[in-house]
Design a protein around this motif. Structure first.
Motif, mmCIF file in Angstrom:
data_model
loop_
_atom_site.group_PDB
_atom_site.id
_atom_site.type_symbol
_atom_site.label_atom_id
_atom_site.label_comp_id
_atom_site.label_asym_id
_atom_site.label_seq_id
_atom_site.Cartn_x
_atom_site.Cartn_y
_atom_site.Cartn_z
ATOM 1 N N HIS A 88 0.890 -1.099 -0.029
ATOM 2 C CA HIS A 88 -0.098 0.127 0.018
ATOM 3 C C HIS A 88 0.774 1.431 -0.254
ATOM 4 C CE1 HIS A 88 -2.802 2.995 1.137
ATOM 5 N NE2 HIS A 88 -3.777 2.026 0.730
ATOM 6 N N PRO A 89 0.516 2.239 -0.695
ATOM 7 C CA PRO A 89 1.282 3.233 -0.803
ATOM 8 C C PRO A 89 1.433 4.046 0.787
ATOM 9 C CG PRO A 89 -0.407 3.474 -2.555
ATOM 10 C CD PRO A 89 -0.510 2.325 -1.592
ATOM 11 N N VAL A 90 0.821 4.007 1.423
ATOM 12 C CA VAL A 90 1.014 4.879 2.847
ATOM 13 C C VAL A 90 2.072 4.127 3.430
ATOM 14 C CG1 VAL A 90 -0.521 3.350 4.261
ATOM 15 C CG2 VAL A 90 -0.187 5.838 4.637
ATOM 16 N N LEU A 91 2.590 2.860 3.136
ATOM 17 C CA LEU A 91 3.600 2.236 4.149
ATOM 18 C C LEU A 91 5.085 2.545 3.265
ATOM 19 C CD1 LEU A 91 2.425 -1.657 3.988
ATOM 20 C CD2 LEU A 91 2.226 0.257 5.814
ATOM 21 N N ALA A 92 5.071 3.055 1.994
ATOM 22 C CA ALA A 92 6.330 3.740 1.501
ATOM 23 C C ALA A 92 6.019 4.972 2.007
ATOM 24 C CB ALA A 92 6.038 3.638 -0.054
ATOM 25 N N GLU A 93 5.268 5.697 2.217
ATOM 26 C CA GLU A 93 5.316 7.125 2.828
ATOM 27 C C GLU A 93 5.874 6.974 4.262
ATOM 28 O OE1 GLU A 93 1.336 9.066 2.709
ATOM 29 O OE2 GLU A 93 1.257 8.320 0.542
ATOM 30 N N ALA A 94 5.310 5.893 5.200
ATOM 31 C CA ALA A 94 5.772 5.762 6.424
ATOM 32 C C ALA A 94 7.243 5.266 6.624
ATOM 33 C CB ALA A 94 4.949 4.635 7.099
ATOM 34 N N ARG A 95 7.631 4.523 5.693
ATOM 35 C CA ARG A 95 9.106 4.234 5.610
ATOM 36 C C ARG A 95 9.900 5.600 5.326
ATOM 37 N NH1 ARG A 95 9.995 1.047 0.524
ATOM 38 N NH2 ARG A 95 9.923 3.466 -0.192
ATOM 39 N N ASP A 96 9.638 6.413 4.380
ATOM 40 C CA ASP A 96 10.272 7.488 4.011
ATOM 41 C C ASP A 96 10.082 8.576 5.148
ATOM 42 O OD1 ASP A 96 10.647 6.042 1.667
ATOM 43 O OD2 ASP A 96 9.186 7.318 0.546
ATOM 44 N N ALA A 97 8.951 8.654 5.702
ATOM 45 C CA ALA A 97 8.989 9.470 6.786
ATOM 46 C C ALA A 97 9.744 9.028 8.171
ATOM 47 C CB ALA A 97 7.302 9.661 7.345
ATOM 48 N N LEU A 98 9.782 7.808 8.398
ATOM 49 C CA LEU A 98 10.622 7.373 9.299
ATOM 50 C C LEU A 98 12.247 7.698 9.269
ATOM 51 C CD1 LEU A 98 8.532 3.898 10.155
ATOM 52 C CD2 LEU A 98 9.141 5.923 11.830
ATOM 53 N N ALA A 100 13.513 9.887 7.413
ATOM 54 C CA ALA A 100 13.752 11.420 7.299
ATOM 55 C C ALA A 100 13.879 11.595 8.855
ATOM 56 C CB ALA A 100 12.672 12.039 6.764
ATOM 57 N N HIS A 101 12.874 11.223 9.606
ATOM 58 C CA HIS A 101 12.796 11.676 11.159
ATOM 59 C C HIS A 101 13.913 11.143 11.807
ATOM 60 C CE1 HIS A 101 10.840 12.779 14.811
ATOM 61 N NE2 HIS A 101 11.011 11.744 15.526
ATOM 62 N N TYR A 102 14.482 9.936 11.500
ATOM 63 C CA TYR A 102 15.565 9.393 12.479
ATOM 64 C C TYR A 102 16.939 9.523 11.542
ATOM 65 C CZ TYR A 102 11.988 7.640 15.583
ATOM 66 O OH TYR A 102 11.080 7.561 16.590
ATOM 67 N N ALA A 103 16.844 10.190 10.603
ATOM 68 C CA ALA A 103 18.355 10.253 9.951
ATOM 69 C C ALA A 103 19.480 10.663 10.583
ATOM 70 C CB ALA A 103 18.033 11.176 8.626
ATOM 71 N N ALA A 104 19.566 11.639 11.473
ATOM 72 C CA ALA A 104 20.452 12.120 12.455
ATOM 73 C C ALA A 104 21.087 11.123 13.268
ATOM 74 C CB ALA A 104 20.055 13.305 13.226
ATOM 75 N N GLU A 105 19.953 9.981 13.682
ATOM 76 C CA GLU A 105 20.510 9.021 14.771
ATOM 77 C C GLU A 105 20.803 7.786 14.080
ATOM 78 O OE1 GLU A 105 18.459 9.054 18.942
ATOM 79 O OE2 GLU A 105 16.690 9.596 17.344
ATOM 80 N N LEU A 106 20.153 7.523 13.088
ATOM 81 C CA LEU A 106 20.306 6.119 12.531
ATOM 82 C C LEU A 106 21.345 6.071 11.301
ATOM 83 C CD1 LEU A 106 19.297 3.236 12.122
ATOM 84 C CD2 LEU A 106 17.473 4.149 10.461
ATOM 85 N N GLY A 107 21.301 7.431 10.549
ATOM 86 C CA GLY A 107 22.645 7.403 9.618
ATOM 87 C C GLY A 107 22.287 6.592 8.313
ATOM 88 N N GLU A 108 21.122 6.213 8.315
ATOM 89 C CA GLU A 108 20.858 5.487 6.986
ATOM 90 C C GLU A 108 19.213 5.280 6.976
ATOM 91 O OE1 GLU A 108 21.862 1.289 7.177
ATOM 92 O OE2 GLU A 108 22.528 1.177 9.264
ATOM 93 N N PRO A 109 18.711 5.110 5.696
ATOM 94 C CA PRO A 109 17.354 4.743 5.607
ATOM 95 C C PRO A 109 16.745 3.420 6.191
ATOM 96 C CG PRO A 109 18.054 4.589 3.496
ATOM 97 C CD PRO A 109 19.407 4.794 4.625
ATOM 98 N N PHE A 110 15.364 3.339 6.163
ATOM 99 C CA PHE A 110 14.917 2.234 6.563
ATOM 100 C C PHE A 110 14.554 1.457 4.884
ATOM 101 C CE2 PHE A 110 13.720 4.253 10.349
ATOM 102 C CZ PHE A 110 13.957 3.300 11.504
ATOM 103 N N THR A 111 14.902 0.304 4.859
ATOM 104 C CA THR A 111 14.881 -0.328 3.530
ATOM 105 C C THR A 111 13.854 -1.330 3.192
ATOM 106 O OG1 THR A 111 16.851 -1.544 3.838
ATOM 107 C CG2 THR A 111 17.100 0.552 2.915
ATOM 108 N N THR A 112 13.609 -2.197 4.236
ATOM 109 C CA THR A 112 12.867 -3.504 4.140
ATOM 110 C C THR A 112 11.583 -3.307 4.970
ATOM 111 O OG1 THR A 112 13.972 -4.548 5.885
ATOM 112 C CG2 THR A 112 14.866 -4.743 3.719
#
Length: 210
Positions: A88-98, A100-112
Protein backbone atom coordinates in the motif's frame (compact mmCIF):
# COMPACT_ATOMS: atom_id res chain seq x y z
CA UNK A 1 -13.28 -21.97 15.93
CA UNK A 2 -13.31 -18.81 13.81
CA UNK A 3 -10.99 -15.98 14.79
CA UNK A 4 -12.68 -13.02 16.54
CA UNK A 5 -13.50 -10.22 14.08
CA UNK A 6 -11.65 -6.92 14.14
CA UNK A 7 -13.30 -4.50 16.53
CA UNK A 8 -13.04 -0.99 15.02
CA UNK A 9 -11.32 1.68 17.08
CA UNK A 10 -13.65 4.23 18.67
CA UNK A 11 -10.95 6.88 18.12
CA UNK A 12 -10.27 6.25 14.42
CA UNK A 13 -13.58 6.72 12.68
CA UNK A 14 -12.27 7.52 9.19
CA UNK A 15 -11.68 5.60 5.98
CA UNK A 16 -9.00 8.08 4.87
CA UNK A 17 -5.65 6.38 5.31
CA UNK A 18 -3.06 8.99 6.26
CA UNK A 19 -0.07 9.53 8.53
CA UNK A 20 0.20 12.14 11.24
CA UNK A 21 3.35 14.06 12.19
CA UNK A 22 6.16 12.33 14.06
CA UNK A 23 6.77 15.31 16.33
CA UNK A 24 4.63 13.83 19.11
CA UNK A 25 6.69 10.65 19.47
CA UNK A 26 7.79 10.04 23.08
CA UNK A 27 10.99 8.24 24.14
CA UNK A 28 11.52 5.95 27.11
CA UNK A 29 15.15 5.07 28.01
CA UNK A 30 15.40 1.35 28.79
CA UNK A 31 18.97 1.18 30.05
CA UNK A 32 22.23 -0.18 28.60
CA UNK A 33 21.94 2.28 25.72
CA UNK A 34 18.53 0.98 24.60
CA UNK A 35 15.43 3.09 24.15
CA UNK A 36 11.81 2.85 23.02
CA UNK A 37 9.85 5.50 21.10
CA UNK A 38 6.03 5.28 21.06
CA UNK A 39 3.46 7.27 19.10
CA UNK A 40 -0.17 6.12 19.55
CA UNK A 41 -2.44 6.53 16.54
CA UNK A 42 0.24 7.69 14.09
CA UNK A 43 -1.82 6.27 11.21
CA UNK A 44 -5.43 7.36 10.69
CA UNK A 45 -7.68 4.94 8.81
CA UNK A 46 -5.74 2.04 10.33
CA UNK A 47 -8.73 -0.30 10.38
CA UNK A 48 -9.27 0.30 6.67
CA UNK A 49 -5.59 -0.46 6.01
CA UNK A 50 -5.85 -3.62 8.08
CA UNK A 51 -8.65 -4.93 5.85
CA UNK A 52 -6.71 -4.08 2.68
CA UNK A 53 -3.54 -5.82 3.91
CA UNK A 54 -5.39 -8.85 5.29
CA UNK A 55 -7.06 -9.41 1.91
CA UNK A 56 -4.33 -8.25 -0.44
CA UNK A 57 -0.95 -9.39 0.91
CA UNK A 58 0.33 -12.79 -0.30
CA UNK A 59 0.58 -14.24 3.20
CA UNK A 60 2.52 -17.43 3.72
CA UNK A 61 2.50 -19.99 6.50
CA UNK A 62 5.94 -21.28 7.49
CA UNK A 63 7.25 -24.22 9.44
CA UNK A 64 10.41 -24.38 11.53
CA UNK A 65 12.51 -27.02 13.22
CA UNK A 66 12.06 -27.18 16.97
CA UNK A 67 14.19 -29.81 18.67
CA UNK A 68 13.36 -33.06 16.85
CA UNK A 69 10.18 -32.02 15.06
CA UNK A 70 8.90 -29.45 12.63
CA UNK A 71 6.16 -27.09 13.86
CA UNK A 72 3.99 -24.36 12.37
CA UNK A 73 5.16 -20.77 12.87
CA UNK A 74 2.27 -19.26 14.90
CA UNK A 75 1.54 -16.30 12.58
CA UNK A 76 1.41 -15.57 8.85
CA UNK A 77 4.31 -13.77 7.19
CA UNK A 78 5.24 -11.59 4.23
CA UNK A 79 8.53 -9.90 3.43
CA UNK A 80 9.42 -7.01 1.13
CA UNK A 81 13.08 -6.59 0.26
CA UNK A 82 14.83 -3.34 -0.56
CA UNK A 83 13.40 -2.07 -3.84
CA UNK A 84 10.20 -4.16 -3.67
CA UNK A 85 6.90 -2.33 -4.10
CA UNK A 86 5.08 -2.28 -0.77
CA UNK A 87 1.46 -3.48 -0.63
CA UNK A 88 0.00 0.00 0.00
CA UNK A 89 1.38 3.48 -0.82
CA UNK A 90 1.03 4.66 2.79
CA UNK A 91 3.61 2.08 3.87
CA UNK A 92 6.16 3.62 1.51
CA UNK A 93 5.22 7.02 2.95
CA UNK A 94 5.70 5.66 6.47
CA UNK A 95 9.11 4.20 5.60
CA UNK A 96 10.26 7.48 4.06
CA UNK A 97 8.90 9.56 6.95
CA UNK A 98 10.69 7.37 9.48
CA UNK A 99 13.92 7.53 7.46
CA UNK A 100 13.76 11.32 7.44
CA UNK A 101 12.80 11.67 11.11
CA UNK A 102 15.55 9.37 12.40
CA UNK A 103 18.22 10.27 9.82
CA UNK A 104 20.51 12.04 12.30
CA UNK A 105 20.50 9.13 14.76
CA UNK A 106 20.27 6.17 12.39
CA UNK A 107 22.53 7.52 9.65
CA UNK A 108 20.84 5.43 6.95
CA UNK A 109 17.30 4.84 5.66
CA UNK A 110 14.84 2.11 6.50
CA UNK A 111 14.80 -0.19 3.46
CA UNK A 112 12.89 -3.44 4.13
CA UNK A 113 9.45 -4.29 5.47
CA UNK A 114 8.42 -7.50 7.19
CA UNK A 115 4.73 -8.13 7.89
CA UNK A 116 3.26 -10.43 10.54
CA UNK A 117 -0.42 -11.37 10.69
CA UNK A 118 -1.56 -12.41 14.18
CA UNK A 119 -4.95 -13.99 13.49
CA UNK A 120 -6.03 -14.43 17.13
CA UNK A 121 -4.60 -14.91 20.62
CA UNK A 122 -3.03 -18.25 19.66
CA UNK A 123 -0.65 -16.51 17.25
CA UNK A 124 2.52 -15.10 18.81
CA UNK A 125 6.25 -14.49 18.49
CA UNK A 126 8.68 -15.84 21.10
CA UNK A 127 11.37 -13.87 22.96
CA UNK A 128 14.07 -12.69 20.58
CA UNK A 129 16.19 -9.79 19.37
CA UNK A 130 16.81 -8.93 15.72
CA UNK A 131 20.40 -10.17 15.91
CA UNK A 132 20.80 -12.26 12.75
CA UNK A 133 22.36 -9.30 10.94
CA UNK A 134 24.13 -6.10 11.96
CA UNK A 135 21.91 -5.75 15.02
CA UNK A 136 24.10 -8.35 16.73
CA UNK A 137 27.05 -5.93 16.87
CA UNK A 138 25.78 -2.42 16.06
CA UNK A 139 23.22 0.00 17.43
CA UNK A 140 20.29 0.16 15.03
CA UNK A 141 16.52 0.68 14.88
CA UNK A 142 13.44 -1.40 14.16
CA UNK A 143 10.20 0.56 13.63
CA UNK A 144 6.85 -1.24 13.96
CA UNK A 145 3.52 0.09 12.72
CA UNK A 146 0.51 -1.89 14.00
CA UNK A 147 -2.97 -2.06 12.50
CA UNK A 148 -5.91 -4.12 13.73
CA UNK A 149 -6.72 -5.08 17.29
CA UNK A 150 -4.16 -4.25 19.99
CA UNK A 151 -1.72 -6.94 21.14
CA UNK A 152 0.92 -6.61 23.82
CA UNK A 153 4.52 -6.08 22.82
CA UNK A 154 6.65 -7.03 25.83
CA UNK A 155 10.34 -6.19 26.29
CA UNK A 156 12.75 -7.47 28.95
CA UNK A 157 16.50 -7.13 29.62
CA UNK A 158 18.34 -9.92 27.80
CA UNK A 159 20.37 -10.91 30.86
CA UNK A 160 17.72 -10.27 33.50
CA UNK A 161 17.94 -7.87 36.40
CA UNK A 162 15.25 -5.40 35.36
CA UNK A 163 11.52 -4.97 34.95
CA UNK A 164 9.72 -5.88 31.74
CA UNK A 165 8.09 -3.15 29.63
CA UNK A 166 4.67 -3.78 28.08
CA UNK A 167 2.90 -1.79 25.37
CA UNK A 168 -0.47 -2.64 23.78
CA UNK A 169 -0.13 -1.83 20.07
CA UNK A 170 -2.81 -1.65 17.37
CA UNK A 171 -5.08 0.74 15.45
CA UNK A 172 -2.21 2.70 13.85
CA UNK A 173 0.24 2.82 16.77
CA UNK A 174 3.98 3.21 16.13
CA UNK A 175 6.83 1.88 18.24
CA UNK A 176 10.55 2.22 17.47
CA UNK A 177 13.18 0.12 19.26
CA UNK A 178 16.55 1.86 19.07
CA UNK A 179 20.08 2.10 20.36
CA UNK A 180 21.36 -1.21 21.71
CA UNK A 181 17.81 -2.59 22.11
CA UNK A 182 18.26 -5.59 19.78
CA UNK A 183 21.44 -6.68 21.61
CA UNK A 184 20.64 -5.87 25.23
CA UNK A 185 16.87 -6.46 25.33
CA UNK A 186 14.49 -9.10 24.00
CA UNK A 187 10.93 -8.61 22.81
CA UNK A 188 7.91 -10.86 22.27
CA UNK A 189 4.22 -10.88 21.41
CA UNK A 190 2.95 -13.54 23.84
CA UNK A 191 -0.04 -15.79 23.35
CA UNK A 192 -3.17 -14.82 25.24
CA UNK A 193 -6.27 -16.70 26.36
CA UNK A 194 -8.33 -13.51 26.02
CA UNK A 195 -10.62 -13.15 23.03
CA UNK A 196 -8.60 -10.75 20.90
CA UNK A 197 -9.11 -9.72 17.31
CA UNK A 198 -6.55 -9.94 14.50
CA UNK A 199 -3.54 -7.64 14.19
CA UNK A 200 -0.96 -6.95 11.48
CA UNK A 201 2.44 -5.49 12.32
CA UNK A 202 4.72 -3.89 9.73
CA UNK A 203 8.39 -3.89 10.73
CA UNK A 204 10.68 -1.44 8.95
CA UNK A 205 14.42 -2.17 9.15
CA UNK A 206 17.62 -0.77 7.67
CA UNK A 207 19.65 -2.84 5.22
CA UNK A 208 21.29 -5.87 6.83
CA UNK A 209 19.20 -5.86 10.01
CA UNK A 210 16.95 -8.90 10.55
Amino acid sequence: MAAPPLQPSLFDQTDEIRLGPLTAVRRTPLGDGAWLDVLPGWLAGADELFELLADGVPWRAERRQMYEREVDVPRLLAYYREGDALPHPVLAEARDALSAHYAAELGEPFTTAGLCYYRDGHDSVAWHGDTHGRGSREDTMVAILSVGSPRDLVLRPRHGGGAAVRRALGHGDLVVMGGSCQRTWEHAVPKTARAVGPRISVQFRPHGVN
